[in-house]
Write a protein that holds these residues in place. Structure first.
Motif, mmCIF file in Angstrom:
data_model
loop_
_atom_site.group_PDB
_atom_site.id
_atom_site.type_symbol
_atom_site.label_atom_id
_atom_site.label_comp_id
_atom_site.label_asym_id
_atom_site.label_seq_id
_atom_site.Cartn_x
_atom_site.Cartn_y
_atom_site.Cartn_z
ATOM 1 N N CYS A 26 12.853 61.466 -1.479
ATOM 2 C CA CYS A 26 12.610 60.864 -2.789
ATOM 3 C C CYS A 26 11.195 61.087 -3.298
ATOM 4 C CB CYS A 26 12.860 59.351 -2.731
ATOM 5 S SG CYS A 26 14.499 58.884 -2.168
ATOM 6 N N SER A 27 10.336 61.634 -2.470
ATOM 7 C CA SER A 27 8.925 61.761 -2.823
ATOM 8 C C SER A 27 8.661 62.870 -3.834
ATOM 9 C CB SER A 27 8.098 62.051 -1.560
ATOM 10 O OG SER A 27 8.512 63.278 -0.973
ATOM 11 N N GLY A 28 9.541 63.843 -3.908
ATOM 12 C CA GLY A 28 9.302 65.002 -4.756
ATOM 13 C C GLY A 28 8.336 65.995 -4.157
ATOM 14 N N SER A 29 7.958 65.798 -2.901
ATOM 15 C CA SER A 29 6.942 66.631 -2.259
ATOM 16 C C SER A 29 7.571 67.666 -1.343
ATOM 17 C CB SER A 29 5.998 65.751 -1.428
ATOM 18 O OG SER A 29 5.231 66.530 -0.536
ATOM 19 N N PRO A 30 7.278 68.969 -1.539
ATOM 20 C CA PRO A 30 7.776 69.972 -0.604
ATOM 21 C C PRO A 30 7.178 69.830 0.786
ATOM 22 C CG PRO A 30 6.399 70.986 -2.301
ATOM 23 C CD PRO A 30 6.599 69.569 -2.703
ATOM 24 N N VAL A 31 5.952 69.288 0.879
ATOM 25 C CA VAL A 31 5.349 69.072 2.200
ATOM 26 C C VAL A 31 6.154 68.031 2.971
ATOM 27 C CG1 VAL A 31 3.310 68.261 3.435
ATOM 28 C CG2 VAL A 31 3.039 69.744 1.444
ATOM 29 N N VAL A 32 6.453 66.923 2.313
ATOM 30 C CA VAL A 32 7.251 65.876 2.968
ATOM 31 C C VAL A 32 8.661 66.392 3.254
ATOM 32 C CG1 VAL A 32 8.196 63.559 2.730
ATOM 33 C CG2 VAL A 32 5.882 64.038 1.935
ATOM 34 N N ALA A 33 9.214 67.182 2.348
ATOM 35 C CA ALA A 33 10.542 67.756 2.577
ATOM 36 C C ALA A 33 10.547 68.612 3.837
ATOM 37 C CB ALA A 33 10.968 68.582 1.372
ATOM 38 N N GLU A 34 9.490 69.398 4.035
ATOM 39 C CA GLU A 34 9.434 70.234 5.233
ATOM 40 C C GLU A 34 9.278 69.390 6.491
ATOM 41 O OE1 GLU A 34 7.324 74.238 7.042
ATOM 42 O OE2 GLU A 34 6.661 73.461 5.101
ATOM 43 N N GLY A 54 11.885 67.697 -10.953
ATOM 44 C CA GLY A 54 12.409 68.605 -11.953
ATOM 45 C C GLY A 54 12.884 69.867 -11.274
ATOM 46 N N LEU A 55 13.236 70.871 -12.068
ATOM 47 C CA LEU A 55 13.793 72.095 -11.498
ATOM 48 C C LEU A 55 12.805 72.798 -10.578
ATOM 49 C CD1 LEU A 55 15.617 73.455 -14.666
ATOM 50 C CD2 LEU A 55 16.660 72.335 -12.684
ATOM 51 N N GLN A 56 11.543 72.876 -10.984
ATOM 52 C CA GLN A 56 10.570 73.599 -10.163
ATOM 53 C C GLN A 56 10.301 72.890 -8.842
ATOM 54 O OE1 GLN A 56 7.210 74.214 -12.824
ATOM 55 N NE2 GLN A 56 7.944 76.265 -13.318
ATOM 56 N N SER A 57 10.223 71.553 -8.861
ATOM 57 C CA SER A 57 9.961 70.846 -7.609
ATOM 58 C C SER A 57 11.176 70.902 -6.683
ATOM 59 C CB SER A 57 9.535 69.404 -7.871
ATOM 60 O OG SER A 57 10.561 68.664 -8.500
ATOM 61 N N VAL A 58 12.377 70.885 -7.254
ATOM 62 C CA VAL A 58 13.574 71.030 -6.425
ATOM 63 C C VAL A 58 13.587 72.399 -5.758
ATOM 64 C CG1 VAL A 58 16.093 71.260 -6.477
ATOM 65 C CG2 VAL A 58 14.992 69.356 -7.648
ATOM 66 N N MET A 59 13.258 73.455 -6.507
ATOM 67 C CA MET A 59 13.230 74.783 -5.914
ATOM 68 C C MET A 59 12.179 74.872 -4.815
ATOM 69 S SD MET A 59 13.227 78.564 -7.660
ATOM 70 C CE MET A 59 11.612 78.453 -8.434
ATOM 71 N N ALA A 60 11.021 74.240 -5.034
ATOM 72 C CA ALA A 60 9.978 74.244 -4.003
ATOM 73 C C ALA A 60 10.468 73.555 -2.734
ATOM 74 C CB ALA A 60 8.718 73.566 -4.526
ATOM 75 N N GLN A 61 11.232 72.474 -2.883
ATOM 76 C CA GLN A 61 11.755 71.771 -1.712
ATOM 77 C C GLN A 61 12.861 72.580 -1.030
ATOM 78 O OE1 GLN A 61 12.013 67.260 -2.546
ATOM 79 N NE2 GLN A 61 11.420 68.177 -4.494
ATOM 80 N N LEU A 62 13.682 73.284 -1.809
ATOM 81 C CA LEU A 62 14.680 74.165 -1.208
ATOM 82 C C LEU A 62 13.992 75.255 -0.390
ATOM 83 C CD1 LEU A 62 17.210 74.546 -4.169
ATOM 84 C CD2 LEU A 62 17.582 73.292 -2.035
ATOM 85 N N HIS A 63 12.904 75.795 -0.933
ATOM 86 C CA HIS A 63 12.134 76.775 -0.168
ATOM 87 C C HIS A 63 11.587 76.145 1.118
ATOM 88 C CE1 HIS A 63 11.131 79.307 -4.003
ATOM 89 N NE2 HIS A 63 12.281 79.654 -3.470
ATOM 90 N N ALA A 64 11.048 74.937 1.005
ATOM 91 C CA ALA A 64 10.376 74.294 2.136
ATOM 92 C C ALA A 64 11.319 74.021 3.298
ATOM 93 C CB ALA A 64 9.714 72.995 1.684
ATOM 94 N N SER A 66 14.212 75.665 3.871
ATOM 95 C CA SER A 66 15.105 76.791 4.157
ATOM 96 C C SER A 66 14.888 77.398 5.536
ATOM 97 C CB SER A 66 14.941 77.875 3.090
ATOM 98 O OG SER A 66 13.628 78.415 3.108
ATOM 99 N N GLY A 67 13.734 77.182 6.139
ATOM 100 C CA GLY A 67 13.479 77.754 7.457
ATOM 101 C C GLY A 67 13.922 76.876 8.611
ATOM 102 N N TYR A 68 14.610 75.773 8.308
ATOM 103 C CA TYR A 68 14.974 74.807 9.351
ATOM 104 C C TYR A 68 16.491 74.658 9.440
ATOM 105 C CZ TYR A 68 10.025 73.637 9.187
ATOM 106 O OH TYR A 68 8.650 73.708 9.234
#
Length: 270
Positions: A26-34, A54-64, A66-68
């Motif tokens: 829920c944080s919107g943070s790719p760091v926390v997502a990873e 938003g769309l860009q932060s969701v994509m950043a979290q999908l990237h974050a 994806s390696g796990y």
């Protein structure tokens, strides 16, 4: 070069020999997502409904993530055609649509995630991460294999229609939201009230009878285990922001005299 996409969450649920446990981002943070992605949870919910995403932060979290070895599910803010299209084009393979209370709404959601002639999803795979910019061979013809669609029941009306909602073709599973459900039943903030729990379990029975996996969020371990006993196959058992909130409160209470703090009692688990 030909690429493959990961198995959808729907396929994973169908093949799983146990309940799959997830964490809410829920944080919107790719760091926390990873950080959450590396914890060992089966799946993660990237939330656009109640989080600053938003769309860009969701994509950043999908990237974050994806390696796990964990599966992301994106909850869109509403069942709206353009939003569903954009989130799928970002490369989200699994979406959850909130506030679905009728079979007609579920049918509309399924159509939003499906290309014509069976649905209304706009075609832009050559421009989008979903097909890796046309590097996934046959994506347009086989897109349904690469996407799973889930809906969330959060009202008393939805509970009454659970069987019909779960039976909709193109819906891969149904998730229960006790918080909004409790409000719908006149019991706002009482997610563990016996009537709310009974309504959730009533929905489980209808969903399972329709051959679909039932899910729910339950941050209290006892409540989670009780729902699993009742048939839940995918359960959210915690959220990043709640973990940080409770953890930081524990730090404060450990080192600072209680008379010096002004922290209120934490609310009932979501």
């Amino acid at each position: 070069m030909p690429l493959r996409l990961d198995p959808t969450f729907g396929k994973q649920l169908a093949a799983a020999q146990r309940t799959l446990y997830g964490g809410w981002i829920c944080s919107g943070s790719p760091v926390v997502a990873e950080i959450m992605a590396g914890a060992g949870l089966d799946w993660l919910l990237i939330d656009m409904e109640h989080a600053p995403n938003g769309l860009q932060s969701v994509m950043a979290q999908l990237h974050a993530v994806s390696g796990y070895d964990t599966t992301p599910v994106v909850r869109v803010p509403a069942g709206e055609t353009t939003t569903v299209k954009q989130v799928l084009d970002l490369g989200a393979q699994n979406i959850l649509v909130p506030m679905v209370s009728t079979a007609q709404q579920a049918e509309e959601v399924a159509a939003m995630a499906t290309y014509p002639p069976h649905g209304v999803r706009g075609i832009g795979s050559a421009l989008a991460r979903s097909a890796r910019w046309n590097r996934v061979q046959g994506y347009l013809q086989e897109a349904e294999r690469h996407v799973s669609v889930f809906v969330q029941i959060e009202t008393a009306e939805g509970v009454a229609n659970a069987a019909e909602i779960a039976a909709v073709d193109g819906i891969d599973g149904v998730f229960l939201g006790p918080s909004d459900l409790s409000a719908s039943m006149g019991l706002i903030g009482q997610q563990t009230h016996p009537d709310v729990v009974a309504a959730v379990k009533e929905s489980f029975a209808a969903i399972i009878a329709a051959g679909k996996p039932a899910g729910v969020n339950a941050f209290d371990p006892e409540a989670a285990r009780d729902y699993v006993s009742a048939g839940a196959r995918w359960v959210l058992v915690g959220a990043d922001v709640a973990l940080v909130a409770r953890g930081s409160e524990k730090l404060a209470s450990t080192f600072i005299p209680q008379s010096s703090t002004s922290a209120a009692e934490p609310p009932e688990s979501y």
